[in-house]
Write a protein that holds these residues in place. Structure first.
Motif, PDB file in Angstrom:
ATOM      1  N   ILE A  23       4.360  20.399  -9.290  1.00 48.19           N
ATOM      2  CA  ILE A  23       5.426  21.312  -9.251  1.00 48.19           C
ATOM      3  C   ILE A  23       6.827  20.834  -9.005  1.00 48.19           C
ATOM      4  CG2 ILE A  23       6.034  23.476  -7.877  1.00 48.19           C
ATOM      5  CD1 ILE A  23       3.232  23.771  -6.860  1.00 48.19           C
ATOM      6  N   GLY A  24       7.693  21.404  -9.806  1.00 44.78           N
ATOM      7  CA  GLY A  24       9.115  21.035  -9.326  1.00 44.78           C
ATOM      8  C   GLY A  24       9.766  22.080  -8.536  1.00 44.78           C
ATOM      9  N   ASP A  25      10.359  21.641  -7.381  1.00 47.66           N
ATOM     10  CA  ASP A  25      10.895  22.613  -6.588  1.00 47.66           C
ATOM     11  C   ASP A  25      12.507  22.213  -6.537  1.00 47.66           C
ATOM     12  OD1 ASP A  25      12.187  24.186  -4.412  1.00 47.66           O
ATOM     13  OD2 ASP A  25      10.613  23.428  -2.900  1.00 47.66           O
ATOM     14  N   ASP A  26      12.787  21.311  -5.465  1.00 48.82           N
ATOM     15  CA  ASP A  26      14.202  20.684  -5.637  1.00 48.82           C
ATOM     16  C   ASP A  26      14.557  19.984  -6.992  1.00 48.82           C
ATOM     17  OD1 ASP A  26      14.304  21.210  -2.908  1.00 48.82           O
ATOM     18  OD2 ASP A  26      14.085  18.967  -2.555  1.00 48.82           O
ATOM     19  N   ARG A  27      13.591  19.554  -7.862  1.00 50.81           N
ATOM     20  CA  ARG A  27      13.911  19.242  -9.170  1.00 50.81           C
ATOM     21  C   ARG A  27      14.491  20.178 -10.110  1.00 50.81           C
ATOM     22  NH1 ARG A  27      14.348  14.400 -11.882  1.00 50.81           N
ATOM     23  NH2 ARG A  27      13.209  14.214 -13.861  1.00 50.81           N
ATOM     24  N   GLU A  54       7.191  16.372 -17.862  1.00 47.97           N
ATOM     25  CA  GLU A  54       7.038  15.655 -16.577  1.00 47.97           C
ATOM     26  C   GLU A  54       6.403  16.389 -15.534  1.00 47.97           C
ATOM     27  OE1 GLU A  54      11.320  15.051 -15.499  1.00 47.97           O
ATOM     28  OE2 GLU A  54      11.413  16.969 -14.504  1.00 47.97           O
ATOM     29  N   ALA A  55       5.990  17.811 -15.613  1.00 49.36           N
ATOM     30  CA  ALA A  55       5.316  18.432 -14.889  1.00 49.36           C
ATOM     31  C   ALA A  55       4.713  19.652 -15.512  1.00 49.36           C
ATOM     32  CB  ALA A  55       6.525  19.068 -13.823  1.00 49.36           C
ATOM     33  N   ASN A  56       4.171  20.445 -14.878  1.00 54.76           N
ATOM     34  CA  ASN A  56       3.436  21.666 -15.579  1.00 54.76           C
ATOM     35  C   ASN A  56       3.655  22.959 -14.697  1.00 54.76           C
ATOM     36  OD1 ASN A  56       1.629  21.428 -13.411  1.00 54.76           O
ATOM     37  ND2 ASN A  56       0.010  20.313 -14.528  1.00 54.76           N
ATOM     38  N   THR A  57       4.325  22.768 -13.677  1.00 56.69           N
ATOM     39  CA  THR A  57       4.802  24.017 -12.808  1.00 56.69           C
ATOM     40  C   THR A  57       6.067  24.164 -12.108  1.00 56.69           C
ATOM     41  OG1 THR A  57       2.277  23.923 -12.584  1.00 56.69           O
ATOM     42  CG2 THR A  57       3.708  25.587 -11.051  1.00 56.69           C
ATOM     43  N   ILE A  58       6.722  25.107 -11.968  1.00 58.71           N
ATOM     44  CA  ILE A  58       7.847  25.367 -11.392  1.00 58.71           C
ATOM     45  C   ILE A  58       7.850  26.413 -10.165  1.00 58.71           C
ATOM     46  CG2 ILE A  58       8.752  27.343 -12.811  1.00 58.71           C
ATOM     47  CD1 ILE A  58      11.593  26.466 -12.460  1.00 58.71           C
ATOM     48  N   LEU A  59       8.438  26.112  -9.174  1.00 56.15           N
ATOM     49  CA  LEU A  59       8.660  26.835  -8.077  1.00 56.15           C
ATOM     50  C   LEU A  59       9.701  27.814  -8.127  1.00 56.15           C
ATOM     51  CD1 LEU A  59       6.862  26.736  -5.154  1.00 56.15           C
ATOM     52  CD2 LEU A  59       8.913  25.884  -4.017  1.00 56.15           C
ATOM     53  N   ILE A  60       9.645  29.126  -8.007  1.00 54.31           N
ATOM     54  CA  ILE A  60      10.584  29.996  -8.246  1.00 54.31           C
ATOM     55  C   ILE A  60      11.041  30.694  -6.884  1.00 54.31           C
ATOM     56  CG2 ILE A  60      11.367  32.463  -9.357  1.00 54.31           C
ATOM     57  CD1 ILE A  60      10.799  30.389 -11.372  1.00 54.31           C
ATOM     58  N   LYS A  61      12.298  30.137  -6.298  1.00 54.44           N
ATOM     59  CA  LYS A  61      13.046  30.722  -5.268  1.00 54.44           C
ATOM     60  C   LYS A  61      14.469  31.489  -5.828  1.00 54.44           C
ATOM     61  CE  LYS A  61      11.653  27.125  -2.145  1.00 54.44           C
ATOM     62  NZ  LYS A  61      12.081  25.707  -1.699  1.00 54.44           N
ATOM     63  N   PRO A  62      14.286  32.943  -5.626  1.00 50.75           N
ATOM     64  CA  PRO A  62      15.390  33.480  -6.059  1.00 50.75           C
ATOM     65  C   PRO A  62      16.751  33.087  -5.645  1.00 50.75           C
ATOM     66  CG  PRO A  62      13.879  35.010  -5.676  1.00 50.75           C
ATOM     67  CD  PRO A  62      13.342  33.676  -5.218  1.00 50.75           C
ATOM     68  N   ASN A  63      16.973  32.613  -4.269  1.00 52.80           N
ATOM     69  CA  ASN A  63      18.388  32.280  -3.681  1.00 52.80           C
ATOM     70  C   ASN A  63      18.464  30.834  -4.174  1.00 52.80           C
ATOM     71  OD1 ASN A  63      16.394  30.655  -2.075  1.00 52.80           O
ATOM     72  ND2 ASN A  63      17.943  30.475  -0.400  1.00 52.80           N
ATOM     73  N   GLN A  64      17.772  30.081  -4.597  1.00 56.18           N
ATOM     74  CA  GLN A  64      17.975  28.703  -5.400  1.00 56.18           C
ATOM     75  C   GLN A  64      18.673  29.190  -6.719  1.00 56.18           C
ATOM     76  OE1 GLN A  64      14.307  26.687  -6.359  1.00 56.18           O
ATOM     77  NE2 GLN A  64      14.724  25.015  -4.778  1.00 56.18           N
ATOM     78  N   ALA A  65      18.441  29.918  -7.427  1.00 50.28           N
ATOM     79  CA  ALA A  65      19.080  30.430  -8.502  1.00 50.28           C
ATOM     80  C   ALA A  65      20.246  31.115  -8.161  1.00 50.28           C
ATOM     81  CB  ALA A  65      18.059  31.293  -9.496  1.00 50.28           C
ATOM     82  N   GLY A  66      20.405  31.755  -7.200  1.00 50.63           N
ATOM     83  CA  GLY A  66      21.578  32.547  -6.968  1.00 50.63           C
ATOM     84  C   GLY A  66      21.585  34.182  -7.283  1.00 50.63           C
ATOM     85  N   THR A  67      20.817  34.548  -8.285  1.00 47.66           N
ATOM     86  CA  THR A  67      20.680  35.614  -8.743  1.00 47.66           C
ATOM     87  C   THR A  67      19.475  36.094  -9.092  1.00 47.66           C
ATOM     88  OG1 THR A  67      21.141  35.591 -11.006  1.00 47.66           O
ATOM     89  CG2 THR A  67      23.106  35.912  -9.944  1.00 47.66           C
ATOM     90  N   LEU A  68      18.904  37.372  -9.262  1.00 43.94           N
ATOM     91  CA  LEU A  68      17.866  37.839  -9.769  1.00 43.94           C
ATOM     92  C   LEU A  68      17.408  37.398 -11.241  1.00 43.94           C
ATOM     93  CD1 LEU A  68      14.982  39.008  -9.264  1.00 43.94           C
ATOM     94  CD2 LEU A  68      15.978  41.224  -9.623  1.00 43.94           C
ATOM     95  N   HIS A  69      18.639  37.715 -11.831  1.00 46.30           N
ATOM     96  CA  HIS A  69      18.516  37.546 -13.544  1.00 46.30           C
ATOM     97  C   HIS A  69      18.309  36.232 -13.522  1.00 46.30           C
ATOM     98  CE1 HIS A  69      19.388  37.832 -17.351  1.00 46.30           C
ATOM     99  NE2 HIS A  69      20.317  36.864 -17.501  1.00 46.30           N
ATOM    100  N   SER A  70      18.994  35.287 -12.716  1.00 47.64           N
ATOM    101  CA  SER A  70      18.556  33.967 -13.297  1.00 47.64           C
ATOM    102  C   SER A  70      17.323  33.148 -12.841  1.00 47.64           C
ATOM    103  CB  SER A  70      19.699  32.785 -12.397  1.00 47.64           C
ATOM    104  OG  SER A  70      20.936  33.092 -12.754  1.00 47.64           O
ATOM    105  N   ALA A  71      16.782  34.004 -11.775  1.00 51.90           N
ATOM    106  CA  ALA A  71      15.610  33.460 -11.275  1.00 51.90           C
ATOM    107  C   ALA A  71      14.349  33.960 -12.358  1.00 51.90           C
ATOM    108  CB  ALA A  71      15.192  34.110  -9.764  1.00 51.90           C
ATOM    109  N   LEU A  72      14.689  35.298 -12.885  1.00 53.85           N
ATOM    110  CA  LEU A  72      13.596  35.634 -13.763  1.00 53.85           C
ATOM    111  C   LEU A  72      13.695  34.958 -15.106  1.00 53.85           C
ATOM    112  CD1 LEU A  72      13.811  39.454 -13.148  1.00 53.85           C
ATOM    113  CD2 LEU A  72      12.113  38.005 -12.557  1.00 53.85           C
TER     114      LEU A  72
END
Ligand code: 2PG
Ligand code: MG
Length: 429
Positions: A310-314, A330-348
């Motif tokens: 899983i990539g979080d900070d990555r 390099e990986a097969n999974t992503i952590l989705i944290k809306p506040n890392q993206a800054g908006t709901l749209h970007s996270a989605l």
């Protein structure tokens, strides 16, 4: 079209007692609130959480950014279609165009865009997860939980280097059974620690147990023994959040073992946890190398067939960073944290890209979180497959599990269970 008629922003406190922002968005005569969470192990690529650095709250207040944003940006958001997540994202970025929202911080846009979604659900008289499912054309599904048992790193005063050792109830067939199993593992691990003389009267930031142990591996052994003591061997697996960026010192990693500080090369650091895969029932490793340690990420990709990488900070929930990760295999999974993206749209957007490439998606809370439970609706509505919100303990965590149990009780969606890990070919258990 449902125009934004009013936005209010004010300062509140998160689960660590840190000031944060609450937003209320009004669409017609319906309005909803959302509070921005914040991390402790934040990465360089995520949207910033800007604090005022003035006297108020010893420099930690956010009221000045709120005042600035209210004056300079808010008036331009009135009248925008609050149902159009992409349009709202575009308008917010017009006034703070850097990827990390360096002018006003990402905490304000994330609170506004989540509140707009929730107001939208009220307008439609629909559950919030339903709005997301309709938007993404996905089938609402109750996710497999990943639950914090033992905390270290930035979440527990550096008790050990590893940030989180989590339980994944892969054998459970319902969310109710899954929650009971992880609860039992936490209790048995706590009792083993207690019997070994480690005071268990306090909990870590995310409600996990903790103790100052000699090494990371000793903690891993305690959790593994906790699973066995609970009679759940083979039914509950282990996930690690190594949060390697925190141990990275520019050109090497620094870890603690038996009271000594050890320096490890990138290769040694990844091999160190790679060996644990043969000893413990580990099925998932998050941030096993530091966010910009490309060699480390390349090396760990060899484990993609056996475990979730899983990539979080990555990736920091940023679509373009994810796109490169997918291209690099390099990986097969992503952590989705809306506040890392800054908006709901970007996270989605990042979530949709990941799913489109058969990557796993884990929707995640932050170590500084709130009493709100919209994160669960996000995970269920988007059919993310997995969710990580910390331990079963502490109200900001149980608020999310309780929402999941509520959705299960009302038979809103079916439980995905182990199928959430189908993107890993030969699961390490
Ligand atoms: C993480 C999160 C949640 P933080 O690293 O995955 O556990 O921690 O919010 O401190 O970044
Ligand atoms: Mg992490």
């Amino acid at each position: 079209m449902s125009a934004i008629s009013k936005i209010d922003l004010w300062q509140v406190l998160d689960s660590r007692g840190m000031p944060t922002v609450s937003a209320r968005v009004s669409l017609g005569n319906k309005s909803a609130n959302a509070i921005a969470p914040s991390g402790a192990s934040t990465g360089a690529h995520e949207a910033l959480f800007l604090r005022d650095n003035k006297e108020s709250y010893d420099g930690k207040s956010v009221s000045e950014t709120i005042a600035l944003f209210t004056k300079e940006v808010l008036p331009h958001l009135i009248g925008i279609d609050g149902n159009d997540f992409a349009e709202l994202d575009k308008n917010l970025r017009n006034y703070d165009s850097s990827r990390t929202f360096s002018k006003f911080g990402g905490h304000i846009p994330v609170a506004i865009t989540i509140a707009a979604w929730l107001a939208n659900a009220k307008e439609k008289n629909a559950e919030p997860f339903k709005v997301i499912a309709d938007r993404l054309n996905s089938t609402p599904t109750l996710p497999l939980p990943m639950v914090n048992i033992f905390s270290g790193g930035a979440h527990a005063g550096g008790a050990i280097d590893l940030q989180d050792i989590l339980a994944v109830p892969i054998g459970a067939t319902s969310i109710e059974e899954a929650m009971e199993w992880v609860w039992l593992v936490r209790e048995s691990t706590k009792s083993l620690l207690s019997k070994s003389g480690h005071d268990q009267s306090l909990v870590a930031d995310e409600g996990g147990v903790t103790a100052r142990l000699q090494s990371d591996e000793q903690a891993l052994q305690f959790v593994s023994d906790g699973i066995a003591k609970a009679g759940l061997s083979g039914k509950v697996a282990i996930a690690l959040d190594i949060a390697a960026t925190q141990s990275f010192q520019g050109d090497h990693y620094q870890i603690h073992e038996s009271g000594n500080i050890k320096k490890l090369s990138s290769e040694q650091f990844v091999s160190r946890w790679g060996k644990w895969l043969d000893i413990y029932p580990i099925i998932s490793v998050e941030d096993g190398a530091a966010e910009d340690d490309n060699d480390g990420w390349k090396q760990q990709s060899e484990y993609c067939d056996r475990i979730q990488i899983i990539g979080d900070d990555r990736y920091a929930t940023q679509n373009d960073r994810l796109v490169s990760g997918i291209a690099n295999l390099e990986a097969n999974t992503i952590l989705i944290k809306p506040n890392q993206a800054g908006t709901l749209h970007s996270a989605l957007t990042a979530l949709t890209t990941a799913k489109g490439s058969n990557w796993g998606t884990v929707v995640s809370a932050r170590s500084g979180d709130t009493e709100e439970s919209w994160l669960v609706d996000l995970a269920v509505g988007s059919n993310a497959g997995q969710i990580k919100v910390g331990s079963t303990h502490r109200s900001e965590r149980s608020a999310k599990w309780n929402r999941l149990l509520e959705l299960s009780h009302f038979a809103t969606a079916s439980y995905i269970g182990k199928a959430a890990l189908s993107h890993v070919k030969n699961l390490n258990i």
